[in-house]
Design a protein around this motif. Sequence first.
Motif, PDB file in Angstrom:
ATOM      1  N   SER A 416       0.792  -1.236   0.000  1.00 36.53           N
ATOM      2  CA  SER A 416       0.000   0.000   0.000  1.00 36.53           C
ATOM      3  C   SER A 416       0.820   1.279   0.000  1.00 36.53           C
ATOM      4  O   SER A 416       0.487   2.236  -0.691  1.00 36.53           O
ATOM      5  N   SER A 417       1.899   1.342   0.782  1.00 39.71           N
ATOM      6  CA  SER A 417       2.621   2.607   0.912  1.00 39.71           C
ATOM      7  C   SER A 417       4.114   2.474   0.620  1.00 39.71           C
ATOM      8  O   SER A 417       4.904   3.311   1.040  1.00 39.71           O
ATOM      9  N   LEU A 418       4.508   1.449  -0.127  1.00 39.81           N
ATOM     10  CA  LEU A 418       5.913   1.241  -0.484  1.00 39.81           C
ATOM     11  C   LEU A 418       6.028   1.063  -1.989  1.00 39.81           C
ATOM     12  O   LEU A 418       5.331   0.227  -2.574  1.00 39.81           O
ATOM     13  N   TRP A 419       6.920   1.868  -2.607  1.00 42.60           N
ATOM     14  CA  TRP A 419       7.184   1.775  -4.035  1.00 42.60           C
ATOM     15  C   TRP A 419       8.683   1.591  -4.263  1.00 42.60           C
ATOM     16  O   TRP A 419       9.514   2.174  -3.551  1.00 42.60           O
ATOM     17  N   VAL A 420       9.028   0.795  -5.249  1.00 49.13           N
ATOM     18  CA  VAL A 420      10.409   0.702  -5.729  1.00 49.13           C
ATOM     19  C   VAL A 420      10.401   1.066  -7.206  1.00 49.13           C
ATOM     20  O   VAL A 420       9.463   0.718  -7.940  1.00 49.13           O
ATOM     21  N   SER A 421      11.435   1.779  -7.642  1.00 50.56           N
ATOM     22  CA  SER A 421      11.458   2.297  -9.012  1.00 50.56           C
ATOM     23  C   SER A 421      12.791   1.987  -9.677  1.00 50.56           C
ATOM     24  O   SER A 421      13.847   1.974  -9.021  1.00 50.56           O
ATOM     25  N   ALA A 422      12.729   1.786 -10.976  1.00 48.71           N
ATOM     26  CA  ALA A 422      13.911   1.716 -11.825  1.00 48.71           C
ATOM     27  C   ALA A 422      13.858   2.909 -12.777  1.00 48.71           C
ATOM     28  O   ALA A 422      12.790   3.225 -13.323  1.00 48.71           O
ATOM     29  N   ASP A 423      14.995   3.564 -12.985  1.00 48.68           N
ATOM     30  CA  ASP A 423      15.031   4.806 -13.754  1.00 48.68           C
ATOM     31  C   ASP A 423      16.270   4.811 -14.648  1.00 48.68           C
ATOM     32  O   ASP A 423      17.369   4.436 -14.214  1.00 48.68           O
ATOM     33  N   TYR A 424      16.086   5.235 -15.900  1.00 51.48           N
ATOM     34  CA  TYR A 424      17.214   5.397 -16.827  1.00 51.48           C
ATOM     35  C   TYR A 424      17.189   6.819 -17.381  1.00 51.48           C
ATOM     36  O   TYR A 424      16.135   7.324 -17.790  1.00 51.48           O
ATOM     37  N   GLN A 425      18.368   7.452 -17.387  1.00 47.17           N
ATOM     38  CA  GLN A 425      18.504   8.800 -17.936  1.00 47.17           C
ATOM     39  C   GLN A 425      19.639   8.834 -18.953  1.00 47.17           C
ATOM     40  O   GLN A 425      20.724   8.308 -18.695  1.00 47.17           O
ATOM     41  N   PHE A 426      19.367   9.481 -20.075  1.00 44.97           N
ATOM     42  CA  PHE A 426      20.379   9.738 -21.104  1.00 44.97           C
ATOM     43  C   PHE A 426      20.602  11.240 -21.143  1.00 44.97           C
ATOM     44  O   PHE A 426      19.669  12.008 -21.416  1.00 44.97           O
ATOM     45  N   ILE A 427      21.823  11.677 -20.837  1.00 41.89           N
ATOM     46  CA  ILE A 427      22.142  13.107 -20.750  1.00 41.89           C
ATOM     47  C   ILE A 427      23.152  13.449 -21.827  1.00 41.89           C
ATOM     48  O   ILE A 427      24.300  12.983 -21.798  1.00 41.89           O
ATOM     49  N   ALA A 428      22.739  14.254 -22.792  1.00 41.09           N
ATOM     50  CA  ALA A 428      23.613  14.702 -23.878  1.00 41.09           C
ATOM     51  C   ALA A 428      24.136  16.103 -23.585  1.00 41.09           C
ATOM     52  O   ALA A 428      23.423  16.939 -23.045  1.00 41.09           O
ATOM     53  N   HIS A 429      25.398  16.348 -23.948  1.00 43.45           N
ATOM     54  CA  HIS A 429      26.053  17.653 -23.806  1.00 43.45           C
ATOM     55  C   HIS A 429      25.996  18.143 -22.352  1.00 43.45           C
ATOM     56  O   HIS A 429      25.471  19.232 -22.080  1.00 43.45           O
ATOM     57  N   PRO A 430      26.532  17.368 -21.395  1.00 39.62           N
ATOM     58  CA  PRO A 430      26.506  17.816 -19.996  1.00 39.62           C
ATOM     59  C   PRO A 430      27.198  19.161 -19.839  1.00 39.62           C
ATOM     60  O   PRO A 430      28.241  19.408 -20.445  1.00 39.62           O
ATOM     61  N   ALA A 431      26.592  20.037 -19.055  1.00 41.68           N
ATOM     62  CA  ALA A 431      27.093  21.408 -18.847  1.00 41.68           C
ATOM     63  C   ALA A 431      27.122  22.185 -20.160  1.00 41.68           C
ATOM     64  O   ALA A 431      27.963  23.065 -20.340  1.00 41.68           O
ATOM     65  N   TYR A 432      26.201  21.843 -21.098  1.00 44.30           N
ATOM     66  CA  TYR A 432      26.033  22.569 -22.359  1.00 44.30           C
ATOM     67  C   TYR A 432      27.279  22.484 -23.238  1.00 44.30           C
ATOM     68  O   TYR A 432      27.560  23.372 -24.023  1.00 44.30           O
TER      69      TYR A 432
END
Length: 450
Positions: A416-432
């Motif tokens: 009821s009150s517990l979630w687990v998550s998987a997350d993927y991020q692709f970051i292009a040109h970090p710091a511009y």
Amino acid sequence: MKLLNQYGLHDMEDERWNAYGQSTFVYNYHPAFSAKYTNFGGSTNSLTPKAEISFTGTVTGYFGVKLWDGGHVYLAPEMISETPFSGLKGLGGSIQNFELQKNGTEQPTIYLSRAYLRQTFNLGGERIKLESDPLQLGTTVDGNRLVLTGGILSVLDVFDKNIYSGDLRQQFLNMSFLSFAAYDFAADARGYSFGVVAEYYLDDWTFRAARFLPPQNPNQLDLQWSTLAYYGDQYELEHRHTLFGRKGAVRLLFFHNHENMAKFSDAISAYNNSGGAENATACPAGAFSYDNQNPTAPDLCWARKPNDKFGGGINLEQAITDDIGIFFRGMYSDGQTEVYSYTSTDRSISLGTLISGGLWDRKKDLLGLGYSQGWISGIHAQYLGMGGIDGFIGDGKITQKPEQVVDLFYSYNVWSSLWVSADYQFIAHPAYNADRGPVNVVSGRAHVEF
């Protein structure tokens, strides 16, 4: 609270008090990535191209008490422990974990994140039930009302709300989906401040105005306790609507900061006019600096004085079905002055969709896909290209490109009150900077509410 209500010990529709809590743990990992250079010339704000791990752990308590009719006080003590990538350097508006704080440490730190009074003046119209929730006592209010809030809180507790992109303990992890990346709202290093807010609700419309205190120095903890000398003002107009039978909202936001901050052009001029003597390694005694070790770079420490920053943006949310919603944010700020409280971004957009697991008979699960992009101004890029650093970024050189992020996650409701998550991020040109990256970030999150 629900259990007490079930046995008649607590009226959740007219609460005199409530208490909630949450705990969230986030783990991030980025493998090695390509970079033509790192901390070029002694500049110190690059994201390391070597593999790294990062984590945050937070615990928050939320307490509300009714003092009198319409008068509520809220308190939220919080604890955080963290280890960022590269000392929280090298990413502009796309910091991979929104929980990270500028001055956080691995040693747990306890502080009071919120302590404020809210007074509601009912002015007629349709009666609206406000559900019991963290930082909200269950009550009934008029559709037309004036709400005044004062104390310690976050600007984002009131402004730039979006039900599909804003509650990042349940939704996207990347900070570019918490708010406009270009929204340099007044806040200390933890994201909170002292402020006063006025909200006027009239049927489907709301107008908000507020003044908050900025920090004494950029992204630091101590605030400037003078609401007339230095301040961050924000104004927002919101309209809630129904489109083809589905709820949505449009919000227009404008901010104006008056702070002791430097213009990039002034820092460059100070360096050039002094023949390089007023450089990053020679800042005056007592002047705040980021300890740039590049002797041929300009520095903001030579140019701080009372200056103004302006920006405006639009925030959209729209339900498509009972289980699918979409969002968009876009903001333009003037891009002439340093970042003071949020991210090193001058213009930003974010958009995406949030999908409830009700589509596959898991109503409390969430699936999200978002895209964000941030830009910096030409003068900001010139300053960075000369070796300067600004808050979170500064590689010593730059081939200017927009910083781009794709964030994909799935949140699984264990019980009821517990979630687990998987997350993927692709970051292009970090710091511009097109000379570095892209960066891949994989993350796990555990979140519990009580």
